[in-house]
Design an enzyme around this catalytic site. Structure first.
Site, PDB file in Angstrom:
ATOM      1  N   SER A  12      -1.726   5.685   1.420  1.00  0.00           N
ATOM      2  CA  SER A  12      -3.002   4.706   1.558  1.00  0.00           C
ATOM      3  C   SER A  12      -2.983   4.107   2.551  1.00  0.00           C
ATOM      4  CB  SER A  12      -2.861   4.000   0.146  1.00  0.00           C
ATOM      5  OG  SER A  12      -3.051   4.571  -1.218  1.00  0.00           O
ATOM      6  N   LEU A  30       0.816  -1.239  -0.039  1.00  0.00           N
ATOM      7  CA  LEU A  30      -0.062  -0.051   0.176  1.00  0.00           C
ATOM      8  C   LEU A  30       1.082   1.121  -0.044  1.00  0.00           C
ATOM      9  CD1 LEU A  30      -2.797  -0.896   2.554  1.00  0.00           C
ATOM     10  CD2 LEU A  30      -3.161  -0.401   0.286  1.00  0.00           C
ATOM     11  N   ASP A  31       0.764   2.115  -0.840  1.00  0.00           N
ATOM     12  CA  ASP A  31       1.546   3.198  -1.065  1.00  0.00           C
ATOM     13  C   ASP A  31       1.533   4.037   0.276  1.00  0.00           C
ATOM     14  OD1 ASP A  31      -0.529   5.420  -1.274  1.00  0.00           O
ATOM     15  OD2 ASP A  31      -0.733   4.526  -3.546  1.00  0.00           O
ATOM     16  N   TYR A  32       2.369   5.055   0.345  1.00  0.00           N
ATOM     17  CA  TYR A  32       2.411   6.095   1.596  1.00  0.00           C
ATOM     18  C   TYR A  32       1.412   6.838   1.871  1.00  0.00           C
ATOM     19  CZ  TYR A  32       4.807   9.736   4.431  1.00  0.00           C
ATOM     20  OH  TYR A  32       5.088  10.581   5.501  1.00  0.00           O
TER      21      TYR A  32
END
Length: 239
Positions: free
Chosen positions: A110, A106-108
């Site tokens: 999210s 999961l990106d930063y």
């Protein structure tokens, strides 16, 4: 007795990384078999007689599969360390044994459901696009989402030069200039959901993963984690 097994599979089952991650570790020259560096993909090892080391630490295959569910907060990265000094998911997870690694990312910016495991084969099965395991997200975007844009997303849009697979997109609410949606995809491309909405000229301002297959985040608090029970583990192994 000789039992040969692919080196990347052995590393995955030792909890070093997923199979794809193990391939990179091999190519980087970090693996030794009986004291000699092996950097060839496809190499096989004798799991009974060979000594396999990564960064000069002996690898042993796991006997018990462990999976935890983590509610990732916004503002941390899905890695063990960060060159920019940002928080990582392991600042929240107080588990040192067995060694765990995330299944997918999961990106930063999210948040939401992230699974971590010590079982590389399980990680590969859940994260690899060929298995088409669904992931469900709650998404908020600026502006209205008319039906023709929803239809585009469901049918597939161009992301990084190729068409996304069909997805489920449900408009939950439009209020105060913000559309709230539920999106279910069966791929795992980098920042895919954000890029899908970019393709229909909408900016994502909130993104939370709430389910992997039928496994849902439920009431787990932000930054909290728990071990999956035996029934949940069995479910993951059937995906």
């Amino acid at each position: 007795m000789a039992r040969l097994e692919r080196l990347n599979k052995y590393l995955a089952q030792s909890g070093i990384a997923s199979r794809r991650g193990a391939d990179q570790i091999i190519v980087d020259g970090r693996v030794k078999v009986n004291g000699k560096v092996v950097s060839e993909l496809g190499a096989k090892v004798n799991i009974y007689n060979d000594t396999i080391m990564v960064d000069d630490i002996v690898c042993k295959q796991n006997k018990k599969c462990v999976v935890i569910m983590f509610n990732k907060p916004k503002g941390c990265v899905t890695t063990t360390s960060d060159e920019k000094g940002r928080k990582t998911i392991f600042d929240y997870i107080d588990i040192t044994s067995p060694r765990l690694f995330p299944i997918g990312r999961l990106d930063y910016d999210s948040e939401g459901l992230l699974l971590l495991t010590n079982d590389g084969d399980l990680a590969n099965r859940i994260s690899h696009p060929s298995f088409e395991i669904t992931k469900t997200y709650l998404v908020k975007v600026k502006g209205e989402m008319p039906e023709h844009k929803l239809a585009q997303l469901r049918k597939g849009v161009m992301v990084d030069g190729s068409l996304t697979k069909r997805s489920k997109v449900k408009l939950l609410e439009y209020k105060d200039g913000i559309s709230r949606l539920e999106v279910t995809i069966s791929e795992g491309r980098n920042r895919q959901v954000r890029k899908m909405f970019e393709a229909v000229e909408r900016e994502v301002i909130f993104l939370k993963r709430v389910a992997v297959g039928d496994l849902r985040l439920g009431g787990l608090s932000r930054g909290g984690y728990r071990y999956l029970n035996e029934f949940e583990l069995e479910y993951l192994k059937t995906l």
